[in-house]
Design an enzyme around this catalytic site. Sequence first.
Site, PDB file in Angstrom:
ATOM      1  N   GLU A  12       0.767  -1.353  -0.112  1.00  0.00           N
ATOM      2  CA  GLU A  12      -0.058   0.216   0.116  1.00  0.00           C
ATOM      3  C   GLU A  12       0.985   1.213  -0.011  1.00  0.00           C
ATOM      4  O   GLU A  12       1.743   1.098   0.921  1.00  0.00           O
ATOM      5  CB  GLU A  12      -0.954  -0.079   1.305  1.00  0.00           C
ATOM      6  CG  GLU A  12      -1.246   1.141   1.846  1.00  0.00           C
ATOM      7  CD  GLU A  12      -2.508   2.177   1.138  1.00  0.00           C
ATOM      8  OE1 GLU A  12      -3.567   1.389   1.126  1.00  0.00           O
ATOM      9  OE2 GLU A  12      -2.044   3.298   0.775  1.00  0.00           O
ATOM     10  N   SER A  14       0.628   4.132   0.971  1.00  0.00           N
ATOM     11  CA  SER A  14       0.786   4.877   2.288  1.00  0.00           C
ATOM     12  C   SER A  14       1.739   4.267   3.585  1.00  0.00           C
ATOM     13  O   SER A  14       2.059   4.808   4.384  1.00  0.00           O
ATOM     14  CB  SER A  14      -0.618   5.487   2.812  1.00  0.00           C
ATOM     15  OG  SER A  14      -1.429   4.285   3.604  1.00  0.00           O
ATOM     16  N   SER A  15       1.795   2.954   3.325  1.00  0.00           N
ATOM     17  CA  SER A  15       2.410   2.104   4.367  1.00  0.00           C
ATOM     18  C   SER A  15       3.927   2.296   4.358  1.00  0.00           C
ATOM     19  O   SER A  15       4.648   2.106   3.448  1.00  0.00           O
ATOM     20  CB  SER A  15       2.088   0.832   4.091  1.00  0.00           C
ATOM     21  OG  SER A  15       3.123  -0.288   4.406  1.00  0.00           O
ATOM     22  N   THR A  16       4.344   2.639   5.594  1.00  0.00           N
ATOM     23  CA  THR A  16       5.990   2.935   5.843  1.00  0.00           C
ATOM     24  C   THR A  16       6.630   1.763   5.626  1.00  0.00           C
ATOM     25  O   THR A  16       7.644   1.766   5.078  1.00  0.00           O
ATOM     26  CB  THR A  16       5.965   3.462   7.293  1.00  0.00           C
ATOM     27  OG1 THR A  16       5.182   2.501   8.222  1.00  0.00           O
ATOM     28  CG2 THR A  16       5.351   4.961   7.665  1.00  0.00           C
ATOM     29  N   SER A  18       5.946  -0.849   4.038  1.00  0.00           N
ATOM     30  CA  SER A  18       5.878  -1.465   2.552  1.00  0.00           C
ATOM     31  C   SER A  18       6.956  -0.489   1.876  1.00  0.00           C
ATOM     32  O   SER A  18       7.656  -1.081   0.671  1.00  0.00           O
ATOM     33  CB  SER A  18       4.490  -0.910   1.887  1.00  0.00           C
ATOM     34  OG  SER A  18       3.355  -1.893   2.525  1.00  0.00           O
TER      35      SER A  18
END
EC number: 5.99.1.4
Lengths: 209, 209
Positions: A12, A14-16, A18
């Site tokens: 995703e 917005s996922s740090t 990721s």
Amino acid sequence: MLRRPQFEFWYEFSSTYSYLAAMRIEPLAEEAGVEIVWRPFLLGPVFKAQGWETSPFSVYPAKGRYMWRDMEREAVRFGLPFYRPNPFPQNGLLAARIALLGLDRGWTPVFTKAVYTAEFGEGRDISDTEVLSGILASLGRDPEEIITEAQSETNKTRLRRLNDEAQSRGIFGAPTFFAEDGEMFWGNDRLEQALDWAVTQAKRSEVPL
Amino acid sequence: MLRRPQFEFWYEFSSTYSYLAAMRIEPLAEEAGVEIVWRPFLLGPVFKAQGWETSPFSVYPAKGRYMWRDMEREAVRFGLPFYRPNPFPQNGLLAARIALLGLDRGWTPVFTKAVYTAEFGEGRDISDTEVLSGILASLGRDPEEIITEAQSETNKTRLRRLNDEAQSRGIFGAPTFFAEDGEMFWGNDRLEQALDWAVTQAKRSEVPL
């Protein structure tokens, strides 16, 4: 010659964590001899199903404070730049739609890394169409054409279906990895183990083509 | 000669990943040259403060299903037995009170590992006073005397204070580790990094005694 086993990478924008996985996965997958299947999806609907209106790092402040510190340390460990996005989480919907469109055209990996670099390496707002247009242009693509197609009903439906698949397969966060036998691994911390699993599992079911 | 840096290990008896950390920490800390400060505490009040009435692995079923699978894999990786406790989470209140009592007497580490082995290695119910009595007896201690003292107001208050400290220091889960400079690390996955930090930080502030 043997087929390279497929290795699914669900992420995703917005996922740090990721971000860390996306910046690390290619050389590791190459070394392991597996083919990455890029799966951009949205955590929003997944989190909503768990009763959260936003990132759990925002819902639970103590966990959020720790995550930012952990990300600082992890970025240093992996030699990556790290800006804390403002606002957090960023809205990654358009970026995910564009990334999905690139799958059949081969530019999803390079687009994905460019978006993560803009977001976490340069502190830019990835919900801004201008930012995404600039990235597409820098990759030699036609931003207007691609963004229009990314927003088409066909492509929107495709992302919704991918998200339904994420939930039906038990994904609850990102990044998430799947080996070909369906074994699931969650988190950047498990990337190496997931690749080991994918390789071992593929060797067990080896069938020369 | 240099003082061994202290390394705080905060753990909860019902916590699956605390089990892995507790069984692994001593040889790693020995090798790193740090002294473990054992900190048994309760996640219940910490979780309540975040709005959960039980373990997040029970509150969020998809995350819970994954955790059990991940624990199976991790136990194999570390060569540890693994039973899934029933019920989960186990009530670790009495075990925590007893472990706290052992701190000044030196038997907290061996008691802690015995409780985790009963719970996750043998599938026994650690809320059962008989189970804990058996463990204490096997360590050459007087179960009746210790359990009475563990339930004293003084000791209950001591555990409550430790729990207040956990929350005021930002602990939101277990296991959690602190280096002497206050740097916090969460999760069995971070044990090695936390020890590295503790050693590096101690070298920086080295003062011969």
